[in-house]
Design an enzyme around this catalytic site. Structure first.
Site, mmCIF file in Angstrom:
data_model
loop_
_atom_site.group_PDB
_atom_site.id
_atom_site.type_symbol
_atom_site.label_atom_id
_atom_site.label_comp_id
_atom_site.label_asym_id
_atom_site.label_seq_id
_atom_site.Cartn_x
_atom_site.Cartn_y
_atom_site.Cartn_z
ATOM 1 N N LYS A 28 0.836 -1.208 0.000
ATOM 2 C CA LYS A 28 0.000 0.000 0.000
ATOM 3 C C LYS A 28 0.868 1.254 0.000
ATOM 4 O O LYS A 28 2.058 1.200 0.345
ATOM 5 C CB LYS A 28 -0.901 -0.010 1.239
ATOM 6 N N ARG A 51 -10.645 -0.139 15.328
ATOM 7 C CA ARG A 51 -10.570 0.680 14.104
ATOM 8 C C ARG A 51 -11.533 0.020 13.122
ATOM 9 O O ARG A 51 -12.724 -0.024 13.391
ATOM 10 C CB ARG A 51 -9.111 0.742 13.635
ATOM 11 N N TYR A 104 15.393 30.056 7.446
ATOM 12 C CA TYR A 104 14.282 30.854 7.975
ATOM 13 C C TYR A 104 14.262 30.895 9.503
ATOM 14 O O TYR A 104 14.404 29.877 10.164
ATOM 15 C CB TYR A 104 12.955 30.259 7.506
ATOM 16 N N MET A 127 10.902 24.260 2.294
ATOM 17 C CA MET A 127 10.100 23.428 1.400
ATOM 18 C C MET A 127 10.973 22.571 0.480
ATOM 19 O O MET A 127 10.674 21.406 0.237
ATOM 20 C CB MET A 127 9.162 24.301 0.561
HETATM 21 C C1 PLP Z 1 -0.383 -1.694 6.846
HETATM 22 C C2 PLP Z 1 -1.010 -2.954 7.245
HETATM 23 C C3 PLP Z 1 -0.234 -4.105 7.453
HETATM 24 C C4 PLP Z 1 1.267 -4.095 7.451
HETATM 25 O O1 PLP Z 1 1.729 -3.563 8.668
HETATM 26 P P1 PLP Z 1 3.295 -3.549 8.998
HETATM 27 O O2 PLP Z 1 3.381 -3.184 10.420
HETATM 28 O O3 PLP Z 1 3.887 -2.521 8.095
HETATM 29 O O4 PLP Z 1 3.780 -4.903 8.673
HETATM 30 C C5 PLP Z 1 -0.885 -5.298 7.707
HETATM 31 N N1 PLP Z 1 -2.235 -5.347 7.769
HETATM 32 C C6 PLP Z 1 -3.007 -4.251 7.605
HETATM 33 C C7 PLP Z 1 -4.478 -4.362 7.716
HETATM 34 C C8 PLP Z 1 -2.429 -3.028 7.352
HETATM 35 O O5 PLP Z 1 -3.195 -1.939 7.186
#
Ligand code: PLP
Length: 388
Positions: A44, A143, A278, A326
């Protein structure tokens, strides 16, 4: 992609080198740690900033049989790019999501509640083919996922009905940990036993999932009893430890995949008492040299690491002097005079004297996940050791 290829040998302002041999080795290491389970490489968010297509291909070459994404769009892009033949799953759905496209692309979809079950069965009717559905249980993360009790009972009952009608296959039962990076945290055992109960409930009523899974990277590394049929490794695939308290990447036989560096845009002499960047939050303590690093918060360098982020320049660790802007920041080179164009390495595997993404996480008060994932699209990814 073509831009990256075209620029490969050009003198780049900055680059994120992605060592695909390290990624493949990490996948093999993780598979060996979970020998009874299949491995899902979580790709992802553009493979945590490393490049989804290249990393997905490399992970599959090293034995990952599943690819995981958050959004359906991320999975569909990978299928469209020709990644076929491996299982793919995505879990972050909102009403109206591309259910039909996911069914047609043979992507497993996660369902956490009745609204999603209704949408996916309707889409399956339209397509005329069953959806591959993985029911997600909230075993305590608080969640996503279906609550235990009545909600789970209803979801399982209705999913089994839709399965009997030929509208879907229940391919998976799954959940996600809240505190897997804190071994011994009481929530871990509680989530595991709740997961076993919720899986047993569904199986007793007739669910025959191909995979049951709950382990992310920290659980894969530290909790064998959580591996079940499949482990979902994200950060460890990229060679980063989920938490420094658990151990370093090397402790687990992992190697960081990304090296971020830039070419110094300017080296100049300044007198003592000279304000830098800055807000003049840094003032040169004496006559010195300054180096200009052409990376800033637009590239994902955290502004919170102003005055703190480490950089290897000409063999020495230097610290960001003053504020990160930036597009650029400054390091005090203490009188050294590297040529413009000399390499400033922000982070890498750490075994060539450079800092690591974990060092930047500490400097910015965040986690290494965020450091690599936020590296922006203006930084070209340069792939090393692609096997084909
Ligand atoms: C991002 C995610 C993972 C991977 O988590 P890591 O700690 O990076 O291995 C696994 N399962 C779900 C549902 C996630 O959202």
């Amino acid at each position: 992609m073509t831009e990256t290829t075209a620029l490969r040998t050009a003198p780049l302002r900055a680059r994120a080198e992605i060592d695909l041999a390290a990624l493949r080795a990490n996948v093999r290491t993780l598979r060996a740690l979970a020998p009874g389970a299949a491995l899902m490489a979580v790709v992802k968010s553009d493979a945590y900033g490393h490049g989804a297509q290249q990393c997905a291909r490399a992970a599959v070459e090293a034995g990952a049989t599943w690819l995981g994404t958050a959004t359906p769009e991320e999975a569909l892009v990978l299928r469209a790019a020709g990644l076929r033949g491996m299982r793919m799953m995505c879990w972050l759905w909102t009403p109206g999501g591309p259910w039909q496209e996911a069914i047609e692309a043979d992507v497993d979809v996660s369902v956490s509640g009745m609204w999603a079950l209704k949408e996916v069965t309707e889409a399956a009717r339209q397509v005329g083919a069953p959806a591959r559905v993985q029911l997600k249980a909230d075993t305590g993360l608080g969640r996503g996922g279906c609550q235990p009790g009545d909600d789970w009972a209803e979801l399982v009952r209705e999913a089994l009905k839709a399965e009997a009608d030929g509208l879907l296959r229940i391919t998976g039962l799954w959940s996600h940990f809240a505190c897997a990076d804190e071994p011994g945290h009481p929530s871990i055992a509680a989530q595991l036993s709740r997961f076993r109960e919720m899986v047993a409930y569904a199986e007793e009523r007739g669910a025959r999932p191909e995979v049951r899974h709950i382990a992310n990277s920290p659980a894969t590394l530290t909790l064998p009893e959580s591996h079940f049929d499949l482990v979902r490794t994200g950060i460890a695939t990229y060679g980063i430890s989920p938490s420094p308290e658990l151990g370093s990447p090397a402790d687990f036989g992992l190697r960081p995949v990304m090296t971020l560096s830039a070419s110094l845009a300017l080296v100049k002499h300044v007198p003592g008492g000279h304000g830098v960047s800055y807000g003049h939050r840094y003032v040169t303590p004496g006559e010195t040299t300054l180096g200009l690093v052409p990376l800033g918060y637009a590239d994902g360098i955290p502004r919170h690491a102003s005055g703190a982020g480490p950089v290897l320049v000409a063999g020495k660790w230097r610290t960001v002097a003053g504020r990160i802007a930036m597009d650029q920041f400054v390091v005090d080179l203490g009188g050294d005079e590297p040529d413009p164009g000399a390499q400033a390495v922000l982070f890498g595997p750490g075994d060539r004297g450079e800092p690591t993404a974990e060092d930047w996480a500490q400097a910015a008060g965040t986690i290494a996940y965020e450091i690599v994932t936020r590296i922006g699209t203006r930084v070209p990814r340069v792939y090393r050791n692609a096997s084909t």
